[in-house]
Each structure stands twice: as C-alpha cells, then as structure tokens.
Design an enzyme around this catalytic site. Structure first.
Site, PDB file in Angstrom:
ATOM      1  N   GLN A   1      30.087  19.828  52.680  1.00 16.18           N
ATOM      2  CA  GLN A   1      28.794  18.910  53.244  1.00 16.18           C
ATOM      3  C   GLN A   1      28.019  20.016  54.216  1.00 16.18           C
ATOM      4  OE1 GLN A   1      28.492  15.193  51.642  1.00 16.18           O
ATOM      5  NE2 GLN A   1      26.545  15.577  52.570  1.00 16.18           N
ATOM      6  N   PHE A   2      27.265  20.837  53.491  1.00 13.77           N
ATOM      7  CA  PHE A   2      27.264  21.730  55.119  1.00 13.77           C
ATOM      8  C   PHE A   2      25.594  20.896  55.556  1.00 13.77           C
ATOM      9  CE2 PHE A   2      23.888  22.645  51.485  1.00 13.77           C
ATOM     10  CZ  PHE A   2      22.239  22.713  52.946  1.00 13.77           C
ATOM     11  N   THR A   3      25.198  20.314  55.080  1.00 13.98           N
ATOM     12  CA  THR A   3      23.820  19.173  55.692  1.00 13.98           C
ATOM     13  C   THR A   3      24.865  18.522  57.347  1.00 13.98           C
ATOM     14  OG1 THR A   3      24.346  17.592  54.107  1.00 13.98           O
ATOM     15  CG2 THR A   3      23.248  18.755  54.004  1.00 13.98           C
TER      16      THR A   3
END
Length: 149
Positions: free
Chosen positions: A78-80
């Site tokens: 989850q890069f966010t």
C-alpha cells in the site's frame, strides 16, 4: 516502512474478482515502503508485527501475539501510506518507493514473515486490489520503522 496492522476475524484480497489471498483470524497488514527503507526496516517491522501483543489472553487482556494464538497473516502492499497531504488537498507520494525496488523489499518482508510463520497470504504488488477486512475489536495499530509516530 509503515504498516497499518489490523486484528481481523477474516480478510481477503481480490484482483479482477478473483480471491488471491485469504485468511481467517489473525492480522491484516497494509505495508508501505519508503525510498529510504533497508533490510533493517524490514527486520524491525516484521519482529514488531509478529510479536505485537494485541490478542486477548484468558483474562480478556491484550497480552498475546500472532505467534501465541497461531494466527494467520495477510500482507498487502500500500504505497499510499506515504501520501503526504500537509500541503494542499492532493497527496504527494514523493517519499514512497515504487516499482521493482519496492517490490524487492515487499517480497523480502513477506519471505521473512514466512520463515517464522510458515504460510503468509499476500496481495499482488502493484495491482488494483479489493481488500475485505473484518476487523476484530476493532483493533488497529499504526507502525513506522523510522518511529515517526
């Protein structure tokens, strides 16, 4: 490296309508990787998550770890988690590590967890995923290997 750790009754991840990872009772981990992360960050976060005492003991106190309860683990990239919204209303992802470099660290994190737990379910790195989480408690813990919070 950052993680949103949720104690779950169950969790699953789907890509294109197909379930690619699914667990029963255990932990769902949303994992974000920063451009400054190293294997030290992986080791720190892996140890913290696997030994985090957020499962109830016989007295109803959060005193047991994933290992103690023989729970399952689902790890979803989850890069966010590195979205910075301190300026304006559109997140900046300048601190997030992307592409193949991030995938290498993600895969190493999963490997190290598997070395201890055996089976670890995952999402698909870089894919558009649909994650279903049945939070137990709810219990949600935020972790950061740089200890910024």
């Amino acid at each position: 490296m950052r993680a949103v750790v949720q104690r779950v009754k169950s969790s699953k991840v789907q890509v294109d309508g197909k379930v690619i990872g699914s667990i029963e009772a255990g932990l769902n981990v949303l994992l974000g990787i920063c451009k400054d992360d190293t294997k030290d960050d992986i080791a720190y976060l892996k140890d913290k998550i696997i030994n985090l005492r957020i499962f109830e003991d016989e007295d109803g106190k959060m005193n047991k770890s994933l290992l103690d309860v023989k729970g399952e683990l689902l790890v979803v990239s989850q890069f966010t988690l590195y979205g910075d919204v301190r300026k304006g209303k559109r997140p900046s992802f300048i601190e997030a590590l992307g592409g193949d470099e991030a995938n290498v660290l993600y895969e190493e994190f999963v490997k190290q967890c598997k070395d201890i737990l055996g089976n670890v379910e995952t999402g698909e790195f870089g894919a558009d995923m649909e994650v279903t989480i049945i939070n137990d408690g709810p219990v949600t813990i935020l972790l950061d290997s740089k200890k910024t919070f």
